[in-house]
Design a protein around this motif. Structure first.
Motif, mmCIF file in Angstrom:
data_model
loop_
_atom_site.group_PDB
_atom_site.id
_atom_site.type_symbol
_atom_site.label_atom_id
_atom_site.label_comp_id
_atom_site.label_asym_id
_atom_site.label_seq_id
_atom_site.Cartn_x
_atom_site.Cartn_y
_atom_site.Cartn_z
ATOM 1 N N MET A 1 -54.996 3.037 -25.989
ATOM 2 C CA MET A 1 -53.711 3.182 -25.119
ATOM 3 C C MET A 1 -54.113 3.445 -23.810
ATOM 4 O O MET A 1 -54.517 4.430 -23.866
ATOM 5 N N THR A 2 -53.490 2.696 -22.780
ATOM 6 C CA THR A 2 -53.828 2.922 -21.556
ATOM 7 C C THR A 2 -53.112 3.860 -21.167
ATOM 8 O O THR A 2 -51.787 4.300 -21.493
ATOM 9 N N ALA A 3 -53.254 4.628 -19.933
ATOM 10 C CA ALA A 3 -52.400 5.758 -19.504
ATOM 11 C C ALA A 3 -51.181 5.046 -18.900
ATOM 12 O O ALA A 3 -50.206 5.722 -19.157
ATOM 13 N N VAL A 4 -51.035 3.930 -18.677
ATOM 14 C CA VAL A 4 -49.683 3.346 -17.901
ATOM 15 C C VAL A 4 -48.962 3.178 -19.292
ATOM 16 O O VAL A 4 -47.620 3.353 -19.086
ATOM 17 N N VAL A 5 -49.434 2.605 -20.289
ATOM 18 C CA VAL A 5 -48.607 2.440 -21.623
ATOM 19 C C VAL A 5 -48.127 3.835 -21.912
ATOM 20 O O VAL A 5 -47.036 3.991 -22.498
ATOM 21 N N GLN A 6 -48.927 4.799 -22.051
ATOM 22 C CA GLN A 6 -48.686 6.182 -22.484
ATOM 23 C C GLN A 6 -47.352 6.702 -21.762
ATOM 24 O O GLN A 6 -46.427 7.448 -22.009
ATOM 25 N N GLU A 7 -47.386 6.435 -20.193
ATOM 26 C CA GLU A 7 -46.549 6.998 -19.232
ATOM 27 C C GLU A 7 -45.357 6.257 -19.532
ATOM 28 O O GLU A 7 -44.172 6.776 -19.398
ATOM 29 N N LEU A 8 -45.245 4.934 -19.831
ATOM 30 C CA LEU A 8 -44.100 4.199 -20.229
ATOM 31 C C LEU A 8 -43.541 4.511 -21.392
ATOM 32 O O LEU A 8 -42.243 4.972 -21.622
ATOM 33 N N LEU A 9 -44.390 4.922 -22.631
ATOM 34 C CA LEU A 9 -43.742 5.818 -23.633
ATOM 35 C C LEU A 9 -43.045 7.031 -23.633
ATOM 36 O O LEU A 9 -41.997 7.467 -24.258
ATOM 37 N N ASN A 10 -43.782 7.926 -22.614
ATOM 38 C CA ASN A 10 -43.185 9.108 -22.371
ATOM 39 C C ASN A 10 -41.713 8.980 -21.646
ATOM 40 O O ASN A 10 -41.003 9.852 -22.005
ATOM 41 N N THR A 11 -41.687 8.114 -20.827
ATOM 42 C CA THR A 11 -40.535 7.736 -20.016
ATOM 43 C C THR A 11 -39.429 7.404 -21.115
ATOM 44 O O THR A 11 -38.422 7.864 -21.254
ATOM 45 N N PHE A 12 -39.631 6.596 -22.011
ATOM 46 C CA PHE A 12 -38.976 5.991 -22.762
ATOM 47 C C PHE A 12 -38.478 7.137 -23.707
ATOM 48 O O PHE A 12 -37.138 6.916 -24.210
ATOM 49 N N ASP A 13 -39.196 7.912 -24.153
ATOM 50 C CA ASP A 13 -38.834 9.194 -24.986
ATOM 51 C C ASP A 13 -37.862 10.154 -24.370
ATOM 52 O O ASP A 13 -36.907 10.875 -24.833
ATOM 53 N N ASN A 14 -37.650 9.907 -22.879
ATOM 54 C CA ASN A 14 -36.896 10.841 -22.294
ATOM 55 C C ASN A 14 -35.365 9.935 -21.847
ATOM 56 O O ASN A 14 -34.563 10.652 -21.380
ATOM 57 N N LEU A 15 -35.297 8.732 -22.159
ATOM 58 C CA LEU A 15 -34.206 8.179 -21.997
ATOM 59 C C LEU A 15 -33.043 8.382 -23.046
ATOM 60 O O LEU A 15 -33.207 9.162 -24.097
ATOM 61 N N THR A 16 -31.647 8.178 -22.618
ATOM 62 C CA THR A 16 -30.627 8.474 -23.573
ATOM 63 C C THR A 16 -30.813 7.441 -24.656
ATOM 64 O O THR A 16 -31.485 6.222 -24.252
ATOM 65 N N TYR A 17 -29.959 7.670 -25.613
ATOM 66 C CA TYR A 17 -29.960 6.667 -26.618
ATOM 67 C C TYR A 17 -29.484 5.132 -26.110
ATOM 68 O O TYR A 17 -30.130 4.132 -26.302
ATOM 69 N N SER A 18 -28.401 5.288 -25.318
ATOM 70 C CA SER A 18 -27.930 3.921 -24.734
ATOM 71 C C SER A 18 -29.040 3.284 -23.831
ATOM 72 O O SER A 18 -29.272 2.099 -23.809
ATOM 73 N N GLU A 19 -29.660 4.079 -22.826
ATOM 74 C CA GLU A 19 -30.796 3.420 -22.222
ATOM 75 C C GLU A 19 -31.779 2.930 -22.991
ATOM 76 O O GLU A 19 -32.491 1.946 -22.685
ATOM 77 N N ARG A 20 -32.163 3.657 -24.127
ATOM 78 C CA ARG A 20 -33.255 2.957 -24.870
ATOM 79 C C ARG A 20 -32.784 1.733 -25.559
ATOM 80 O O ARG A 20 -33.466 0.839 -25.605
ATOM 81 N N LEU A 21 -31.708 1.679 -26.051
ATOM 82 C CA LEU A 21 -31.126 0.445 -26.570
ATOM 83 C C LEU A 21 -31.158 -0.772 -25.432
ATOM 84 O O LEU A 21 -31.603 -2.032 -25.806
#
Length: 63
Positions: A1-21
């Motif tokens: 997994m690239t650093a960019v993909v990991q950063e995107l996933l980390n950002t996703f984890d910090n989103l609210t439930y609504s933002e994730r949807l």
């Protein structure tokens, strides 16, 4: 997994439930017509192992 993909996933984890949807809906809309090659048995096995290991870690963290 690239650093960019990991950063995107980390950002996703910090989103609210609504933002994730919202994000998931947009990603699905953009990728629904992409022509992906089928995953090999090895790739499927590695993905399944990763999922189960993650679930095990989460289970241990909640005990």
């Amino acid at each position: 997994m690239t650093a960019v993909v990991q950063e995107l996933l980390n950002t996703f984890d910090n989103l609210t439930y609504s933002e994730r949807l919202d994000l998931l809906s947009e990603i699905l809309r953009r990728t629904v017509y992409l022509d992906f090659e089928p995953l090999s048995d090895e790739e499927l096995t590695l993905n399944a192992e990763d999922i189960f290991l993650t679930l095990d870690e989460e289970e241990l963290a909640h005990e």
